[in-house]
Design an enzyme around this catalytic site. Structure first.
Site, PDB file in Angstrom:
ATOM      1  N   HIS A 114      -4.023 -56.368 -40.542  1.00  0.00           N
ATOM      2  CA  HIS A 114      -5.185 -56.949 -40.144  1.00  0.00           C
ATOM      3  C   HIS A 114      -6.380 -56.322 -40.137  1.00  0.00           C
ATOM      4  O   HIS A 114      -6.458 -54.865 -39.945  1.00  0.00           O
ATOM      5  CB  HIS A 114      -4.632 -57.522 -38.793  1.00  0.00           C
ATOM      6  CG  HIS A 114      -3.732 -58.932 -38.627  1.00  0.00           C
ATOM      7  ND1 HIS A 114      -3.833 -59.933 -37.837  1.00  0.00           N
ATOM      8  CD2 HIS A 114      -2.688 -58.958 -39.431  1.00  0.00           C
ATOM      9  CE1 HIS A 114      -2.912 -60.527 -38.095  1.00  0.00           C
ATOM     10  NE2 HIS A 114      -2.246 -60.050 -38.953  1.00  0.00           N
TER      11      HIS A 114
ATOM     12  N   ASN B 144      -5.764 -61.051 -40.970  1.00  0.00           N
ATOM     13  CA  ASN B 144      -5.280 -60.772 -41.971  1.00  0.00           C
ATOM     14  C   ASN B 144      -6.162 -60.239 -42.957  1.00  0.00           C
ATOM     15  O   ASN B 144      -7.473 -60.770 -43.077  1.00  0.00           O
ATOM     16  CB  ASN B 144      -4.463 -61.576 -42.938  1.00  0.00           C
ATOM     17  CG  ASN B 144      -3.354 -62.093 -42.076  1.00  0.00           C
ATOM     18  OD1 ASN B 144      -2.106 -61.521 -41.937  1.00  0.00           O
ATOM     19  ND2 ASN B 144      -3.273 -63.458 -41.518  1.00  0.00           N
TER      20      ASN B 144
ATOM     21  N   HIS C 209       1.443 -54.995 -43.885  1.00  0.00           N
ATOM     22  CA  HIS C 209       1.103 -56.185 -43.246  1.00  0.00           C
ATOM     23  C   HIS C 209      -0.051 -55.682 -42.292  1.00  0.00           C
ATOM     24  O   HIS C 209      -0.134 -55.400 -41.615  1.00  0.00           O
ATOM     25  CB  HIS C 209       1.944 -56.940 -42.688  1.00  0.00           C
ATOM     26  CG  HIS C 209       1.431 -58.413 -42.027  1.00  0.00           C
ATOM     27  ND1 HIS C 209       1.400 -59.596 -42.837  1.00  0.00           N
ATOM     28  CD2 HIS C 209       0.608 -58.537 -40.946  1.00  0.00           C
ATOM     29  CE1 HIS C 209       0.700 -60.340 -41.852  1.00  0.00           C
ATOM     30  NE2 HIS C 209       0.330 -59.842 -40.861  1.00  0.00           N
TER      31      HIS C 209
ATOM     32  N   ASP D 155       0.951 -67.281 -41.965  1.00  0.00           N
ATOM     33  CA  ASP D 155       0.332 -66.484 -41.270  1.00  0.00           C
ATOM     34  C   ASP D 155      -1.246 -66.800 -40.772  1.00  0.00           C
ATOM     35  O   ASP D 155      -1.618 -67.026 -39.627  1.00  0.00           O
ATOM     36  CB  ASP D 155       0.208 -64.881 -41.535  1.00  0.00           C
ATOM     37  CG  ASP D 155      -0.185 -63.903 -40.485  1.00  0.00           C
ATOM     38  OD1 ASP D 155       0.001 -64.649 -39.139  1.00  0.00           O
ATOM     39  OD2 ASP D 155      -0.192 -62.899 -40.374  1.00  0.00           O
TER      40      ASP D 155
ATOM     41  N   CYS E  87      -8.021 -63.649 -35.185  1.00  0.00           N
ATOM     42  CA  CYS E  87      -7.434 -62.899 -34.405  1.00  0.00           C
ATOM     43  C   CYS E  87      -7.381 -63.634 -33.022  1.00  0.00           C
ATOM     44  O   CYS E  87      -8.047 -63.915 -32.400  1.00  0.00           O
ATOM     45  CB  CYS E  87      -8.214 -61.607 -34.230  1.00  0.00           C
ATOM     46  SG  CYS E  87      -7.241 -60.478 -32.919  1.00  0.00           S
TER      47      CYS E  87
END
Lengths: 311, 311
Positions: A212, A252, A210, A15, A243
């Site tokens: 951010h 993240n 998960h 990711d 982002c």
């Protein structure tokens, strides 16, 4: 070794690299895995089976998967956006196949040009492929429900739809489901509401958060998820990845900040914060143009911090 | 106007300026107050009655207090570290006197060269002075228990000591007590434990949380304090002030990020995030050398955000 209270899953090599233009050299990835393992990390996203022409940063995924097998007890997950990717991942012998399903129809259309339900049908096909593998070569299947807390394209994502898709993903054969705040729309109240609702309906296989940190609420959301019984969290060292929707904003949640918080709370992760902080240099060297995020590195740990909460 | 669910107390003009070398011009302070009031803020720390020779940035506090009185319903608090300061604050007609008491003996010695208990005896004297004032000129008295969650000098601060000092502060005449994480030592588990313990022993007058974001846990700690029933939070626009112990690290939690989180959670603050974000320009112009903190400004609010949670 004792079982940790909370499992922190390092997603930097997948990711984290997803949106990074520069290519992290394979040698740097292997060094990252070695250092992460030494720091105590036992679960990582380590690559993606996507066409190398589209995402050259993941062209070395088979090599990386192979390397990760050297480490006893290290669980290496790879992203497989489609059947072709799943076949390649099975061939490579990955420990886990991660399949993305957008809870937002608009996000699904924009990202993979299909509906959430067609993505769920992929899960069923991957499950069949997995089950047809010889014993010992059957990876876990995990579905990440992206944009579960809201979407930059369509705004609100109905909670009933997230619930429906979680149930469908498990029915299709997912071993585990994460609720993913892909674009920083979650808040602690929504995290509690959604995790409690979806777990009540779909069961404890909905086991991972998960988050951010796009708007600074990442760790606050972790606190809310802990209250719901969630004990698995994705995070990325130095918040690697940023982002895509907000230049300069965080991606993240930051692994080292998360581990520091959890262990300060008395929840052991089995991971050394000191070693994580030292690993930032690996990323700085491997991706010199990428901004590194995080708060802890500026001030360092507190005088009262213990490396092993239960140690 | 409806009563907000949570009161956010803007401390930028006091705690935020405490460590800033540059002097924010009086005109900028007044503009800051006007803008904060327009944004919906109704409680602020606006100055400090300390010798101007030591802290010239607060020399204009009487003027600032006077100006704040123009705004109906605006509660203006000032720091009074000693009796002399208290007398000056009473003379100026401040709405609230904030008295610092370090829970850490080491921090108290280093900061004010005296013991926590002697600081408590100051509270009793200030209470007498306050009660001797004519009606309508009796400000509230608030004690901030600094380093309540740990201390960079002595490390651990015993929870029993924080409890004892909170009880003593209220017995000495404090109307309100805050537990202050002066140096970023709090974590969500400790926040819950300490607030629940101290409020059980000392009562609901222990009503305010003052968190710093030194290690990124500021908003996570707010979530924990909300769970304990705390509905008053100090915060500083753009996190003004930084951290004296860790150059580059954050100071107070960031007002605009806090308001965004609370209102996203459905807890109304009566404050406009858009107007707070616009206020960052005031600080940038008034203190061009100071780093501004915060996450929300980078990405902006979500599509689903509503300016008034209960509106």
């Amino acid at each position: 070794m004792s079982v940790p209270d909370v499992r922190v899953i390092e997603v930097g090599l997948r990711d984290g690299l997803q949106m990074v233009k520069a290519i992290l050299p394979t040698a740097s990835k292997l060094a990252f895995i070695a250092a992460a393992y030494a720091a105590g990390i036992r679960e990582m996203q380590i690559g993606s089976f996507v066409p190398a022409s589209r995402m050259p940063q993941f062209a070395d995924t088979p090599q990386v998967v192979d390397y990760a097998h050297r480490y006893a007890g290290l669980h290496g997950a790879v992203m497989v956006p489609n059947i072709k990717g799943a076949l390649a991942a099975l061939e490579a012998g990955a420990d886990q196949l991660n399949l993305p399903v957008s809870a937002s129809a608009a996000h699904s259309q924009a990202n993979v040009k299909t509906t959430p339900d067609l993505m769920i049908s992929n899960v069923a096909r991957v499950r069949e492929l997995r089950d047809a593998q010889p014993e010992g070569r059957r990876p876990r299947i995990k579905v990440g429900l992206a944009t579960a807390f809201g979407c930059t394209l369509q705004g609100e994502v109905p909670e009933a739809e997230v619930e429906r898709l979680a149930i469908a993903a498990i029915a299709a054969g997912a071993d585990s489901v994460s609720l993913s705040d892909t674009t920083g729309y979650a808040d602690p109240a929504k995290v509690r509401r959604l995790f409690n609702r979806v777990r009540a309906a779909a069961g404890d296989q909905v086991d991972t958060a998960h988050f951010h940190d796009t708007r600074g609420l990442g760790l606050a959301n972790v606190v809310a998820a802990l209250d719901c019984g969630i004990r698995r969290f994705d995070a990325s060292l130095a918040g690697l990845g940023g982002c895509p929707h907000a230049p300069g904003a965080s991606g993240n949640i930051v692994t080292e900040d998360l581990v520091f918080m959890l262990q300060s709370m008395g929840l052991d992760t089995g991971i050394s914060v000191d070693q994580l902080l030292a690993m930032r240099a690996l990323l700085r060297d491997g991706l010199p143009e990428e901004p590194l995020q995080g708060s802890l590195w500026k001030a360092g740990v507190t005088k009262t911090y213990r490396e092993h909460a239960n140690g």
